[in-house]
Write a protein that holds these residues in place. Structure first.
Motif, short mmCIF file in Angstrom:
data_model
loop_
_atom_site.label_atom_id
_atom_site.label_comp_id
_atom_site.label_asym_id
_atom_site.label_seq_id
_atom_site.Cartn_x
_atom_site.Cartn_y
_atom_site.Cartn_z
N SER A 36 0.84 -1.20 0.00
CA SER A 36 0.00 0.00 0.00
C SER A 36 0.87 1.25 0.00
O SER A 36 0.59 2.23 -0.71
CB SER A 36 -0.91 0.01 1.23
OG SER A 36 -1.86 -1.04 1.17
N ARG A 37 1.92 1.22 0.79
CA ARG A 37 2.84 2.36 0.83
C ARG A 37 3.56 2.54 -0.51
O ARG A 37 3.77 3.67 -0.95
CB ARG A 37 3.85 2.15 1.96
CG ARG A 37 4.82 3.29 2.18
CD ARG A 37 5.61 3.07 3.44
NE ARG A 37 6.86 3.80 3.43
CZ ARG A 37 7.82 3.67 4.34
NH1 ARG A 37 7.65 2.81 5.35
NH2 ARG A 37 8.94 4.36 4.26
N GLU A 40 1.16 4.24 -2.85
CA GLU A 40 1.08 5.67 -2.53
C GLU A 40 2.29 6.41 -3.09
O GLU A 40 2.17 7.52 -3.63
CB GLU A 40 1.00 5.86 -1.02
CG GLU A 40 -0.30 5.41 -0.38
CD GLU A 40 -0.26 5.50 1.13
OE1 GLU A 40 0.71 6.11 1.66
OE2 GLU A 40 -1.18 4.98 1.77
N GLN A 43 1.99 7.03 -6.96
CA GLN A 43 1.02 8.03 -7.43
C GLN A 43 0.50 7.69 -8.84
O GLN A 43 0.61 8.49 -9.77
CB GLN A 43 1.63 9.43 -7.40
CG GLN A 43 1.98 9.89 -6.00
CD GLN A 43 2.45 11.33 -5.95
OE1 GLN A 43 2.96 11.88 -6.94
NE2 GLN A 43 2.31 11.96 -4.80
#
Length: 214
Positions: A36-37, A40, A43
Motif C-alpha cells: 500500500s505504501r 502511494e 502516485q
C-alpha cells in the motif's frame, strides 16, 4: 528467452511452498502494508500503464487496479504456477488485469510503453548480471518521465536487520541488496534514484526505492 524461461528461483525458493505464498506474505511478511505504501509512493493516475514486475500471485497488481481503476495494469512473472493463481484471483476484474510470463531481464514490451514499473520482493532473486540487465530493460520500457518504484531487501540498519542480513548474505542473489548496491545498479542504467524509507519484516529490512527516467 528460449532456454532461460525456466531459470528462475521460485518466490519461496521451493516449488512445494508456492501454495503457501499468500499466507506467508499476508501474516508473516505483512505485504499489504508495504505494498500500500509503495502504491502511494507511485502516485498512479488515470490512464497510466503500470507494470508489476515479478508479480507473483498478483496481489500488488490487483491493489494498483483497485487504487486506480482507470489505470491499465500488467503483471509479469517467470513462474507459471504463480501466474495461474494470479489469473484466478483477478477473475471478474473489469477491465481485466493482464498477466504475462517472462523474465525481468528480457521484457516482452515495446520501448517507452509504461508510465510506472512497480516491483515487490523480486529483485533479490536475480544475480548481479541479471539485475543489471533488468534495470536496463525497465529503463527501456518506461516513457520519458516514467518512474520505477521498488520495495526489496536493502542494507540493514538495525541489529536484527544486520543479523538477518548476515544469513541472507549466504545467497549470491541477495548480496547486492544487503550491500546496498541496488541504487547504484539502477543509476548505471540511467535512472535518477533515491531511497524512500524502510520497512522491517520478520525476514529482514526492506528498502523503498524511487527511480525516474529523465
Amino acid at each position: 528467452m528460449e532456454n532461460r524461461k525456466e531459470e528462475f528461483i521460485p518466490a519461496l525458493r521451493f516449488n512445494a511452498l508456492t501454495p503457501f505464498y499468500d499466507l506467508i506474505q499476508r501474516w508473516i511478511v505483512r505485504d499489504t502494508r508495504f505494498k500500500s505504501r509503495l502504491i502511494e509512493q507511485a502516485q498512479v493516475r488515470a490512464g497510466h500503464r503500470v507494470l508489476d514486475l515479478g508479480c507473483g500471485t498478483g496481489t500488488l497488481a490487483l491493489m494498483v487496479r483497485r487504487a486506480q481503476p482507470a489505470s491499465d495494469v500488467v503483471g509479469l512473472d517467470a513462474d507459471p504456477r504463480m501466474l495461474k493463481v494470479a489469473t484466478a484471483k483477478a477473475a471478474g476484474e473489469s477491465p481485466p488485469v493482464q498477466f504475462d510470463q517472462g523474465m525481468a531481464f528480457d521484457l516482452p514490451y515495446p520501448d517507452a510503453s509504461f508510465d510506472r514499473v512497480l516491483s515487490s520482493l523480486m529483485i533479490h532473486h536475480l544475480k548481479t548480471p541479471d539485475k543489471e540487465k533488468a534495470a536496463r530493460e525497465v529503463y527501456r520500457i518506461l516513457k520519458p518521465g516514467g518512474q520505477l518504484h521498488v520495495i526489496d531487501f536493502g542494507k540493514p540498519r538495525t541489529p536484527y536487520g544486520k543479523l538477518v542480513g548476515f544469513f541472507l548474505h549466504g545467497f549470491e542473489e541477495a548480496n547486492d541488496n544487503i550491500d546496498g548496491r541496488l541504487p547504484l545498479i539502477f543509476e548505471q542504467a540511467g535512472f535518477r534514484v533515491r531511497e524512500a524509507g524502510d520497512f522491517m519484516t520478520f525476514f529482514g529490512s526492506l528498502t523503498f526505492l524511487f527511480g525516474e527516467k529523465p
